[in-house]
Design a protein around this motif. Structure first.
Motif, short mmCIF file in Angstrom:
data_model
loop_
_atom_site.label_atom_id
_atom_site.label_comp_id
_atom_site.label_asym_id
_atom_site.label_seq_id
_atom_site.Cartn_x
_atom_site.Cartn_y
_atom_site.Cartn_z
N GLN A 156 -0.04 10.41 3.44
CA GLN A 156 0.75 10.53 2.21
C GLN A 156 1.16 11.98 1.98
O GLN A 156 2.32 12.27 1.67
CB GLN A 156 -0.10 10.01 1.05
N THR A 193 4.31 7.47 -9.29
CA THR A 193 5.25 8.49 -9.75
C THR A 193 6.26 7.93 -10.76
O THR A 193 6.64 8.62 -11.69
CB THR A 193 6.01 9.07 -8.53
N ARG A 194 6.66 6.70 -10.54
CA ARG A 194 7.79 6.18 -11.31
C ARG A 194 7.40 5.29 -12.47
O ARG A 194 8.27 4.79 -13.17
CB ARG A 194 8.71 5.40 -10.35
N GLY A 197 8.19 0.18 -8.43
CA GLY A 197 8.51 0.96 -7.23
C GLY A 197 9.98 1.32 -7.19
O GLY A 197 10.38 2.32 -6.63
N ASP A 198 10.82 0.42 -7.75
CA ASP A 198 12.23 0.74 -8.00
C ASP A 198 13.02 1.01 -6.73
O ASP A 198 13.83 1.91 -6.67
CB ASP A 198 12.33 1.96 -8.94
N ASN A 199 12.73 0.22 -5.72
CA ASN A 199 13.53 0.27 -4.50
C ASN A 199 14.11 -1.12 -4.28
O ASN A 199 13.39 -2.04 -3.86
CB ASN A 199 12.68 0.70 -3.31
N VAL A 220 7.60 4.45 3.05
CA VAL A 220 6.63 3.52 2.47
C VAL A 220 5.84 2.83 3.58
O VAL A 220 4.61 2.73 3.52
CB VAL A 220 7.36 2.49 1.59
N ILE A 238 0.84 -1.20 0.00
CA ILE A 238 0.00 0.00 0.00
C ILE A 238 0.88 1.25 0.00
O ILE A 238 0.66 2.19 -0.77
CB ILE A 238 -0.95 0.00 1.22
N GLY A 239 1.89 1.24 0.86
CA GLY A 239 2.75 2.42 0.95
C GLY A 239 3.59 2.65 -0.29
O GLY A 239 4.06 3.76 -0.55
N LEU A 240 3.77 1.58 -1.06
CA LEU A 240 4.57 1.70 -2.28
C LEU A 240 3.77 2.40 -3.39
O LEU A 240 4.36 2.89 -4.37
CB LEU A 240 5.00 0.31 -2.74
N PRO A 249 2.27 5.30 -3.92
CA PRO A 249 2.67 6.61 -4.44
C PRO A 249 3.92 6.54 -5.30
O PRO A 249 4.03 7.24 -6.32
CB PRO A 249 2.91 7.44 -3.17
N LEU A 250 4.89 5.70 -4.90
CA LEU A 250 6.11 5.57 -5.68
C LEU A 250 5.82 4.93 -7.03
O LEU A 250 6.37 5.31 -8.05
CB LEU A 250 7.14 4.75 -4.92
N ALA A 293 -1.70 10.31 -7.60
CA ALA A 293 -0.97 9.47 -6.65
C ALA A 293 -1.88 9.08 -5.49
O ALA A 293 -1.87 7.93 -5.02
CB ALA A 293 0.26 10.22 -6.13
N VAL A 294 -2.69 10.03 -5.05
CA VAL A 294 -3.58 9.74 -3.93
C VAL A 294 -4.67 8.75 -4.33
O VAL A 294 -4.96 7.80 -3.60
CB VAL A 294 -4.20 11.05 -3.39
N ALA A 309 -3.21 5.29 -4.71
CA ALA A 309 -2.95 4.68 -3.40
C ALA A 309 -4.25 4.21 -2.76
O ALA A 309 -4.31 3.13 -2.16
CB ALA A 309 -2.25 5.69 -2.49
N ALA A 310 -5.31 5.00 -2.93
CA ALA A 310 -6.61 4.59 -2.37
C ALA A 310 -7.09 3.32 -3.05
O ALA A 310 -7.64 2.41 -2.41
CB ALA A 310 -7.62 5.72 -2.54
N ILE A 329 3.39 5.22 5.34
CA ILE A 329 2.18 5.49 4.55
C ILE A 329 1.28 4.27 4.54
O ILE A 329 0.07 4.37 4.74
CB ILE A 329 2.58 5.90 3.12
N GLY A 330 1.89 3.10 4.31
CA GLY A 330 1.08 1.88 4.24
C GLY A 330 0.46 1.50 5.58
O GLY A 330 -0.53 0.77 5.64
#
Lengths: 229, 229
Positions: B219, A120-121, A162-164, B109, A112-114, A116-117, A211-212, A215-216, B112-113
């Motif tokens: 977020q 964006t990415r 997500g690219d992390n 991350v 879930i937290g990922l 936004p990333l 992004a929001v 995420a939702a 946010i999650g």
DNA sequence: TATGTCCTTATGTAGGACATATTATCCGAA
DNA sequence: TTCGGATAATATGTCCTACATAAGGACATA
């Protein structure tokens, strides 16, 4: 006559103490990966313990990648092997149910937290790849196993976007925690149920949302898996 | 004449091989924490290596908590020490900047999650505690260090509300990654700037919003810290 | 310059010895 | 019989020595 004059090292062995002593010393010296270390014999003499104890401590540091050693070159600092160490300690075979539940929840939290990333990415090519997976998913909707494999693939692509690297490495060792238990929890997507956020909905948000909102959507997609929600 | 007949163990030492052999065997036997293990001597004889090698491998397993040993009771399986192992391998002193950046991003991350869980699991008492922290924050708005400490405390409470021990343990060892670098990045909250989601705004969403709106607020609160957003 | 041999060095492995802590056993006294 | 203390047994913890092995350097040679 050698060890009688030092304190009993409450609650630990000499190897434990030596391990911490060495790490503290490395930190204090400000050594970085690639820097050389004193030899085993010198360490043993300095710390007044046998070479055996030093080697047991160093063996631990070798396992986590902090120390690398070659036959004549001696020892050098290495880069901590985060994925390798995680794989050793996060072994589903030896964790209790509580820990496994926490890990499964952590996976959802990260996913879930990922979001936004990912929003964006991501690129248009990424969206195309995800869309292709949804197409395949519809084609095998009857086959639960195949459907499940594609679902896993879809989410793996999200991690990649997500690219992390650290998060991707974490995700890579999760399957063992879902292999058995999740088979029952996994429900093939009902494509026409408006109450469920499908993979197609996610892609739609990726292209036309924010992004929001993405995420939702991800939250809605995963929330059914969260306990107490 | 003893080691010449076995393969060079490509890329590893005997300790590495023995470590993996033992872990594989434990898994295969289906042993669980508390179960007894064969003695060191028996392992050495079975694996045809010296007791020294066995002890170096066992030393590693002891470090990650997988085995516990007492003087006469022998060895028993233990529960993997996840926080202890993480603390060893996630040591800011030995990680390069790329890894540290990944870890800092992972923290965002997770935070946010975690929002949906925080929303679901929080109580009125939790809101009161957070509100009290905001009050204190306003009182020390001029003191950057004090403001920063309260900010950290506020987020620590959020983790506690999330109620996932693994995530909380992870958060507990993060400060070392933010001690120096984040001092520059930290900006005291401008309480009247409507474009910034303040702590007070978070509490408001916690009381009057939904899981989705609170996650969106979180977020917004954290996004300024994310690169490439 | 290039190359092959020999030597040095630090780690890797083996084996034996003893120390230590803890449990089990046994024996004697109440 | 039962309780308690001395005693033996056992597995880990530590030390020591010796040798094997790989890798780098020095040196001589072509």
């Amino acid at each position: 006559m050698t060890t009688t004059d030092l304190q009993p090292l409450p609650g630990g062995t000499l190897s434990d103490a030596v391990e911490h002593r060495i790490v503290d010393w490395l930190r204090q010296q400000g050594l970085k990966p690639g820097d050389p270390l004193p030899g085993e014999l010198e360490l043993a003499q300095t710390l007044q313990v046998s070479r055996n104890v030093v080697r047991e401590a160093l063996s631990r540091l070798r396992m986590i990648g902090l120390v690398r050693s070659r036959k004549r070159a001696g020892m050098h600092l290495g880069e901590p092997d985060i994925p390798g160490t995680l794989a050793r300690v996060l072994d589903a075979a030896f964790l209790d149910q509580a820990r496994i539940a926490q890990l499964r929840e952590l996976r959802l939290v990260i996913e879930i937290g990922l979001a936004p990333l990912v929003f964006t990415r991501h690129s248009a090519a990424d969206r195309a790849e995800l869309t292709e997976l949804v197409t395949q998913e519809r084609a095998v909707a009857d086959d639960c196993d195949a459907s499940r494999a594609i679902d896993a693939h879809f989410h793996a692509v999200l991690y990649r976007i997500g690219d992390n690297p650290m998060i991707t490495e974490f995700q890579a060792l999760l399957p063992s925690f879902f292999a058995t238990a999740d088979r029952a929890a996994f429900r093939p997507t009902r494509f026409n149920d408006p109450a469920i956020v499908s993979h197609a909905d996610l892609i739609h948000e990726l292209e036309h949302g924010t992004a929001v909102s993405f995420a939702a959507a991800m939250q809605g997609h995963l929330t059914p898996h969260l306990a107490g929600c």
